[in-house]
Write a protein that holds these residues in place. Structure first.
Motif, PDB file in Angstrom:
ATOM      1  N   ARG A  55       0.736  -1.288   0.033  1.00 18.87           N
ATOM      2  CA  ARG A  55      -0.122  -0.191   0.124  1.00 18.87           C
ATOM      3  C   ARG A  55       0.868   1.306  -0.094  1.00 18.87           C
ATOM      4  O   ARG A  55       0.615   2.139  -0.759  1.00 18.87           O
ATOM      5  CB  ARG A  55      -0.867   0.061   1.212  1.00 18.87           C
ATOM      6  CG  ARG A  55      -1.960   1.282   1.230  1.00 18.87           C
ATOM      7  CD  ARG A  55      -2.867   0.975   2.383  1.00 18.87           C
ATOM      8  NE  ARG A  55      -2.140   1.734   3.658  1.00 18.87           N
ATOM      9  CZ  ARG A  55      -2.401   2.201   4.549  1.00 18.87           C
ATOM     10  NH1 ARG A  55      -4.091   2.404   4.798  1.00 18.87           N
ATOM     11  NH2 ARG A  55      -1.941   2.856   5.661  1.00 18.87           N
ATOM     12  N   CYS A  56       2.016   1.370   0.794  1.00 15.79           N
ATOM     13  CA  CYS A  56       2.837   2.440   1.059  1.00 15.79           C
ATOM     14  C   CYS A  56       3.558   2.699  -0.450  1.00 15.79           C
ATOM     15  O   CYS A  56       3.359   3.768  -0.834  1.00 15.79           O
ATOM     16  CB  CYS A  56       3.819   2.160   2.151  1.00 15.79           C
ATOM     17  SG  CYS A  56       5.060   3.470   2.188  1.00 15.79           S
ATOM     18  N   VAL A  57       4.289   1.640  -0.888  1.00 18.88           N
ATOM     19  CA  VAL A  57       4.826   1.991  -2.182  1.00 18.88           C
ATOM     20  C   VAL A  57       3.931   2.161  -3.367  1.00 18.88           C
ATOM     21  O   VAL A  57       4.320   3.036  -4.201  1.00 18.88           O
ATOM     22  CB  VAL A  57       5.973   0.621  -2.539  1.00 18.88           C
ATOM     23  CG1 VAL A  57       6.547   0.848  -3.970  1.00 18.88           C
ATOM     24  CG2 VAL A  57       6.872   0.668  -1.187  1.00 18.88           C
ATOM     25  N   ARG A  58       2.696   1.473  -3.284  1.00 21.03           N
ATOM     26  CA  ARG A  58       1.859   1.936  -4.600  1.00 21.03           C
ATOM     27  C   ARG A  58       1.536   3.429  -4.515  1.00 21.03           C
ATOM     28  O   ARG A  58       1.408   4.039  -5.431  1.00 21.03           O
ATOM     29  CB  ARG A  58       0.783   0.963  -4.580  1.00 21.03           C
ATOM     30  CG  ARG A  58       1.229  -0.397  -4.842  1.00 21.03           C
ATOM     31  CD  ARG A  58      -0.123  -1.525  -5.226  1.00 21.03           C
ATOM     32  NE  ARG A  58       0.146  -2.733  -5.238  1.00 21.03           N
ATOM     33  CZ  ARG A  58       0.741  -3.353  -6.271  1.00 21.03           C
ATOM     34  NH1 ARG A  58       1.044  -2.778  -7.375  1.00 21.03           N
ATOM     35  NH2 ARG A  58       1.035  -4.618  -6.487  1.00 21.03           N
ATOM     36  N   SER A  59       1.097   3.804  -3.257  1.00 20.10           N
ATOM     37  CA  SER A  59       0.847   5.177  -3.143  1.00 20.10           C
ATOM     38  C   SER A  59       1.798   6.233  -3.466  1.00 20.10           C
ATOM     39  O   SER A  59       1.559   7.399  -4.245  1.00 20.10           O
ATOM     40  CB  SER A  59       0.236   5.505  -1.678  1.00 20.10           C
ATOM     41  OG  SER A  59       1.384   5.558  -0.725  1.00 20.10           O
ATOM     42  N   LEU A 128      13.109  12.717   1.573  1.00 16.31           N
ATOM     43  CA  LEU A 128      11.632  12.414   2.241  1.00 16.31           C
ATOM     44  C   LEU A 128      11.850  11.217   2.957  1.00 16.31           C
ATOM     45  O   LEU A 128      11.847  10.113   2.181  1.00 16.31           O
ATOM     46  CB  LEU A 128      10.612  12.384   1.493  1.00 16.31           C
ATOM     47  CG  LEU A 128       9.178  11.953   2.159  1.00 16.31           C
ATOM     48  CD1 LEU A 128       8.814  12.853   3.143  1.00 16.31           C
ATOM     49  CD2 LEU A 128       7.957  11.939   1.026  1.00 16.31           C
ATOM     50  N   PHE A 129      12.043  11.024   4.335  1.00 15.26           N
ATOM     51  CA  PHE A 129      11.963   9.934   4.944  1.00 15.26           C
ATOM     52  C   PHE A 129      10.439   9.499   5.339  1.00 15.26           C
ATOM     53  O   PHE A 129       9.911  10.502   6.257  1.00 15.26           O
ATOM     54  CB  PHE A 129      12.682   9.988   6.337  1.00 15.26           C
ATOM     55  CG  PHE A 129      14.392  10.181   5.884  1.00 15.26           C
ATOM     56  CD1 PHE A 129      15.135   9.016   5.744  1.00 15.26           C
ATOM     57  CD2 PHE A 129      14.882  11.567   6.053  1.00 15.26           C
ATOM     58  CE1 PHE A 129      16.473   9.328   5.291  1.00 15.26           C
ATOM     59  CE2 PHE A 129      16.093  11.586   5.663  1.00 15.26           C
ATOM     60  CZ  PHE A 129      16.915  10.665   5.236  1.00 15.26           C
ATOM     61  N   THR A 130      10.035   8.592   5.131  1.00 15.23           N
ATOM     62  CA  THR A 130       8.583   8.204   5.480  1.00 15.23           C
ATOM     63  C   THR A 130       8.599   6.887   5.701  1.00 15.23           C
ATOM     64  O   THR A 130       9.311   5.668   5.414  1.00 15.23           O
ATOM     65  CB  THR A 130       7.668   8.309   4.274  1.00 15.23           C
ATOM     66  OG1 THR A 130       6.411   8.178   4.795  1.00 15.23           O
ATOM     67  CG2 THR A 130       7.980   7.617   3.180  1.00 15.23           C
ATOM     68  N   ASP A 131       7.606   6.415   6.840  1.00 18.51           N
ATOM     69  CA  ASP A 131       7.620   5.165   7.220  1.00 18.51           C
ATOM     70  C   ASP A 131       6.590   4.253   6.243  1.00 18.51           C
ATOM     71  O   ASP A 131       5.698   4.699   5.569  1.00 18.51           O
ATOM     72  CB  ASP A 131       6.842   5.043   8.584  1.00 18.51           C
ATOM     73  CG  ASP A 131       7.583   5.582   9.673  1.00 18.51           C
ATOM     74  OD1 ASP A 131       8.994   5.652   9.453  1.00 18.51           O
ATOM     75  OD2 ASP A 131       7.269   5.783  10.740  1.00 18.51           O
ATOM     76  N   ALA A 132       6.939   2.748   6.378  1.00 20.59           N
ATOM     77  CA  ALA A 132       6.359   1.751   5.665  1.00 20.59           C
ATOM     78  C   ALA A 132       5.129   1.597   5.903  1.00 20.59           C
ATOM     79  O   ALA A 132       4.169   0.917   5.007  1.00 20.59           O
ATOM     80  CB  ALA A 132       7.153   0.422   5.697  1.00 20.59           C
ATOM     81  N   ASP A 133       4.286   2.147   6.886  1.00 22.40           N
ATOM     82  CA  ASP A 133       2.964   1.870   7.227  1.00 22.40           C
ATOM     83  C   ASP A 133       2.033   3.361   6.829  1.00 22.40           C
ATOM     84  O   ASP A 133       1.083   3.458   7.434  1.00 22.40           O
ATOM     85  CB  ASP A 133       2.940   1.504   8.864  1.00 22.40           C
ATOM     86  CG  ASP A 133       3.547   2.583   9.582  1.00 22.40           C
ATOM     87  OD1 ASP A 133       4.137   3.651   9.449  1.00 22.40           O
ATOM     88  OD2 ASP A 133       3.440   2.456  10.902  1.00 22.40           O
ATOM     89  N   THR A 134       2.645   4.178   6.161  1.00 20.52           N
ATOM     90  CA  THR A 134       1.974   5.228   5.583  1.00 20.52           C
ATOM     91  C   THR A 134       1.482   4.988   4.101  1.00 20.52           C
ATOM     92  O   THR A 134       1.923   4.178   3.391  1.00 20.52           O
ATOM     93  CB  THR A 134       2.891   6.433   5.398  1.00 20.52           C
ATOM     94  OG1 THR A 134       4.177   6.132   4.502  1.00 20.52           O
ATOM     95  CG2 THR A 134       3.299   6.875   6.860  1.00 20.52           C
ATOM     96  N   LYS A 135       0.275   5.985   3.924  1.00 23.53           N
ATOM     97  CA  LYS A 135      -0.250   5.910   2.560  1.00 23.53           C
ATOM     98  C   LYS A 135      -0.316   7.405   2.205  1.00 23.53           C
ATOM     99  O   LYS A 135      -0.678   8.349   2.983  1.00 23.53           O
ATOM    100  CB  LYS A 135      -1.352   5.324   2.776  1.00 23.53           C
ATOM    101  CG  LYS A 135      -2.412   5.402   1.553  1.00 23.53           C
ATOM    102  CD  LYS A 135      -3.633   4.566   1.495  1.00 23.53           C
ATOM    103  CE  LYS A 135      -4.542   4.810   0.259  1.00 23.53           C
ATOM    104  NZ  LYS A 135      -4.896   6.089  -0.161  1.00 23.53           N
ATOM    105  N   HIS A 136       0.085   7.674   0.966  1.00 21.50           N
ATOM    106  CA  HIS A 136       0.219   9.171   0.618  1.00 21.50           C
ATOM    107  C   HIS A 136      -0.787   9.567  -0.513  1.00 21.50           C
ATOM    108  O   HIS A 136      -0.636   8.717  -1.500  1.00 21.50           O
ATOM    109  CB  HIS A 136       1.558   9.078  -0.020  1.00 21.50           C
ATOM    110  CG  HIS A 136       2.850   9.033   1.105  1.00 21.50           C
ATOM    111  ND1 HIS A 136       3.464   9.896   1.768  1.00 21.50           N
ATOM    112  CD2 HIS A 136       2.966   7.810   1.511  1.00 21.50           C
ATOM    113  CE1 HIS A 136       4.160   9.270   2.454  1.00 21.50           C
ATOM    114  NE2 HIS A 136       4.087   7.870   2.574  1.00 21.50           N
TER     115      HIS A 136
END
Length: 378
Positions: A55-59, A128-136
């Motif tokens: 979900r994270c990477v696809r977003s 940009l440092f972002t966590d793997a449990d995020t959705k953008h």
């Protein structure tokens, strides 16, 4: 007793005033900025993130910003994360790079080490440092770059929308924003050089590369379990400008999924975020009890005893109303359940229990545990 009750009331009114001011200062990012700008390296540390990584990477791949790359570091995952990353890599059209993490050195915590490795491979002028449990949302990167530039910031962080799927999440996770918005004047994060006024959320931190390098990157916070706050302090000490925005409509995050995750995650961070200050932690516990628990004890005692006096009933009731009103405002701001606000007493009791556990695991030598690793850097 009267002096005590008035002191609690005045403190809660002061917190309410800070909240109202923060509602003005914590703005949304620009809505429709230009999508041109320097290359941004989006850096995602991932350790056992099979539930989140797709979900994270696809977003991130859907971002409408013109120039960006995505780097994900697999930090020794033992679940399906590596296989999922390979599938994403095959589908990414060259936009995604997957790195294999090196063994964790002594004196480092896992996330800081993973982020440092990512930064070494990044090509962008912005990181940009972002966590793997995020959705953008598709415009999250474009808007955050515009916000960083418009505020002439060196470091930008957001308050994402927290996705809450269980009763325990509903009870505990919103307290993060209660503490932030009621205790910290966010204007001073931007305008004051004092490192005491710091806010950053590790779920989304955007850096100018030159300033990240100036503070020696994540090496500067290699033992800071609350590395986001540590990075903010380092930037301010180096004379940089930190800016914060309401990221509710740009980024969301499912921080925890079970009571065990909540217990371990908050226990890991709470004592560390106070710089392992024992007086600071016990002051937080004492004030939490005085402001959010004791009023209920006075109130219910007055009901049972039939003593509807100013000291036992009306002042505690006023204190409870102010605290609940603050919680309702924050819940509405971040799309959280307003009904759960009325369980604030139980939320605060859990917070005190977590604070005590956060203290005990460090002082006992057991260390904070997260994703199969133990840390004790106090």
């Amino acid at each position: 007793m009267l002096i005590y009750q008035i002191a609690v009331l005045l403190s809660l009114l002061a917190f309410f005033a800070i909240l109202l001011r923060n509602l003005i200062d914590l703005r949304l990012m620009p809505a429709n900025p230009s999508c041109t700008g320097p290359l941004v390296s989006v850096l995602v540390p991932a350790r056992n993130e099979a539930l989140n990584i797709e979900r994270c990477v696809r977003s991130l791949l859907m971002q409408d910003y013109a120039a960006f790359e995505i780097l994900v570091l697999d930090d020794g995952s033992t679940d399906a994360t590596p296989q999922l990353l390979q599938t994403l890599l095959d589908e990414s059209g060259g936009r995604l790079r997957v790195l294999q993490g090196e063994p964790l050195p002594d004196g480092w915590h896992g996330k800081a080490w993973a982020c440092l490795q990512l930064s070494r491979q990044a090509k962008g002028d912005l990181l940009l440092f972002t966590d793997a449990d995020t959705k953008h949302e598709p415009d999250a990167l474009r808007r955050s770059v515009a916000a960083l530039n418009s505020e002439k910031g060196d470091m930008l962080s957001l308050t994402p929308r927290q996705e809450l799927g269980s009763l325990w999440e509903e009870l505990v996770v919103p307290l993060v924003y209660v503490i932030l918005l009621c205790y910290l004047p966010l204007r001073l994060v931007r305008t004051s050089r004092n490192p005491a006024f710091c806010f950053a959320n590790g779920q989304f931190i955007l850096f100018r590369r030159e300033f990240y390098d100036r503070i020696n990157g994540h090496t500067a916070v290699r033992q800071a379990l609350a590395e986001d706050i540590g990075l903010c302090r380092e930037v301010k000490r180096a004379g940089g400008r930190v800016v914060a925005f309401n990221g509710f409509d740009a980024v969301s995050c499912r921080m925890y999924r079970s009571f065990r995750d909540i217990w371990e995650g908050f226990s890991k961070n709470l004592y560390a975020s106070l710089g392992y200050s024992t007086p600071g932690l016990f002051l937080l516990m004492t004030l939490t009890a005085a402001f959010y628990i004791a009023p209920y004890l006075f109130f219910f005692y007055a009901l049972i005893a039939g003593k509807f006096t100013m000291l036992l009933f009306w002042l505690p009731l006023t204190q409870m109303v102010i605290a609940l009103l603050s919680r309702v405002i924050i819940a509405r701001l971040f799309g959280q359940s307003t009904a759960m606000v009325f369980l604030n007493l139980f939320s605060q009791l859990i917070l005190i229990a977590i604070a005590w556990n956060s203290f005990w695991i460090i002082q006992s030598g057991r260390g904070a545990r997260w994703k199969g690793r133990n840390y004790n850097f106090s």
